[in-house]
Design an enzyme around this catalytic site. Structure first.
Site, PDB file in Angstrom:
ATOM      1  N   CYS A   1       2.673  -0.826   4.238  1.00  0.00           N
ATOM      2  CA  CYS A   1       3.224  -1.788   3.593  1.00  0.00           C
ATOM      3  C   CYS A   1       4.379  -1.778   2.916  1.00  0.00           C
ATOM      4  O   CYS A   1       5.167  -0.669   2.849  1.00  0.00           O
ATOM      5  CB  CYS A   1       2.240  -1.963   2.227  1.00  0.00           C
ATOM      6  SG  CYS A   1       0.403  -2.541   2.688  1.00  0.00           S
TER       7      CYS A   1
ATOM      8  N   GLU B   1       5.829  -2.230   0.237  1.00  0.00           N
ATOM      9  CA  GLU B   1       5.753  -1.555  -1.347  1.00  0.00           C
ATOM     10  C   GLU B   1       5.980  -0.047  -1.264  1.00  0.00           C
ATOM     11  O   GLU B   1       6.965   0.580  -1.831  1.00  0.00           O
ATOM     12  CB  GLU B   1       4.681  -1.794  -2.277  1.00  0.00           C
ATOM     13  CG  GLU B   1       4.460  -3.231  -2.548  1.00  0.00           C
ATOM     14  CD  GLU B   1       3.762  -4.182  -1.459  1.00  0.00           C
ATOM     15  OE1 GLU B   1       3.906  -3.935  -0.313  1.00  0.00           O
ATOM     16  OE2 GLU B   1       3.098  -5.229  -2.129  1.00  0.00           O
TER      17      GLU B   1
ATOM     18  N   CYS C   1      -1.317  -4.370  -2.537  1.00  0.00           N
ATOM     19  CA  CYS C   1      -2.846  -3.978  -2.170  1.00  0.00           C
ATOM     20  C   CYS C   1      -3.239  -2.767  -3.051  1.00  0.00           C
ATOM     21  O   CYS C   1      -2.456  -2.185  -3.632  1.00  0.00           O
ATOM     22  CB  CYS C   1      -2.882  -3.604  -0.495  1.00  0.00           C
ATOM     23  SG  CYS C   1      -2.162  -2.097  -0.275  1.00  0.00           S
TER      24      CYS C   1
HETATM   25  N1  THU Z   1       1.198  -5.987   3.444  1.00  0.00           N
HETATM   26  C1  THU Z   1       2.286  -5.393   2.477  1.00  0.00           C
HETATM   27  O1  THU Z   1       3.194  -5.025   3.189  1.00  0.00           O
HETATM   28  N2  THU Z   1       2.145  -5.564   1.229  1.00  0.00           N
HETATM   29  C2  THU Z   1       1.088  -6.294   0.594  1.00  0.00           C
HETATM   30  O2  THU Z   1       1.228  -6.002  -0.533  1.00  0.00           O
HETATM   31  C3  THU Z   1       0.049  -6.606   1.269  1.00  0.00           C
HETATM   32  C4  THU Z   1       0.000  -6.327   2.836  1.00  0.00           C
HETATM   33  C5  THU Z   1       1.303  -5.840   4.735  1.00  0.00           C
HETATM   34  C6  THU Z   1       0.318  -4.983   5.407  1.00  0.00           C
HETATM   35  C7  THU Z   1       0.583  -5.854   6.887  1.00  0.00           C
HETATM   36  O3  THU Z   1       1.580  -5.321   7.690  1.00  0.00           O
HETATM   37  C8  THU Z   1       0.590  -7.089   6.421  1.00  0.00           C
HETATM   38  O4  THU Z   1       1.124  -7.185   5.233  1.00  0.00           O
HETATM   39  C9  THU Z   1      -0.834  -8.029   6.597  1.00  0.00           C
HETATM   40  O5  THU Z   1      -1.597  -7.256   5.696  1.00  0.00           O
END
Ligand code: THU
Length: 161
Positions: free
Chosen positions: A72, A74, A111
């Protein structure tokens, strides 16, 4: 049986109501969405942290054909900041997301796994940092990462305290 409630203060505001330094951080997070590598979800997340020394470090989600190997935005962002500036605490974090040609209308929440990592960053430096969740319609401000994970596992639990 006892019942307990947990109250978490959340502020909602518009972009114009943000202090200038947070507006700049949001702009960085929005720009970072365009650097995402998200060929599988097409969900482009950008994040930016402001450090105590004024430096801004950005990051975006990095996906992988083996889905769980991706990371992710973050975590990419705080890991990059902590790797480059291991002694400098994080002061604020902004998050934005872009999909289907537009930024999300509602604030993008981190998440669960990212919340755990953000908590560690606060504990590591002994400094809370504000989290700015960007949405086109409204922005949500959370005072500290710890508030995103009210019943939390940390080093204290390892030490049995
Ligand atoms: N994702 C993030 O980068 N941050 C979040 O807070 C939620 C989800 C990304 C993970 C994945 O690459 C895409 O978003 C879909 O879940």
């Amino acid at each position: 049986m006892k019942e307990k409630s947990i109250n978490i203060p959340i502020r909602i505001c518009s972009f114009a109501e943000l202090p200038e330094k947070y507006q700049q951080l949001v702009e960085s997070a929005k720009q970072q969405t365009q650097h995402a590598y998200a060929p599988y979800s097409n969900f482009r997340v950008g994040a930016a942290v402001l450090l105590n020394n004024g430096v801004v470090v950005g990051g975006s989600n990095q996906e992988n054909a083996a889905y769980p190997s991706g990371l992710c935005a973050e975590r990419v962002t705080v890991f990059a900041a902590n790797a480059q500036y291991p002694e400098i605490p994080v002061r604020a974090l902004a998050i934005a997301a872009f999909t289907n040609g537009a930024f999300l209308q509602k604030p993008i929440p981190p998440c669960g796994a990212c919340r755990q990592v953000l908590l560690e960053v606060e504990n590591r430096f002994g400094q809370d940092f504000e989290i700015i969740l960007y949405g086109e319609n409204e922005i949500m401000l959370i005072k500290r990462a710890s508030d995103l994970l009210p019943i939390q596992f940390s080093q204290n639990n390892l030490n049995n305290c």
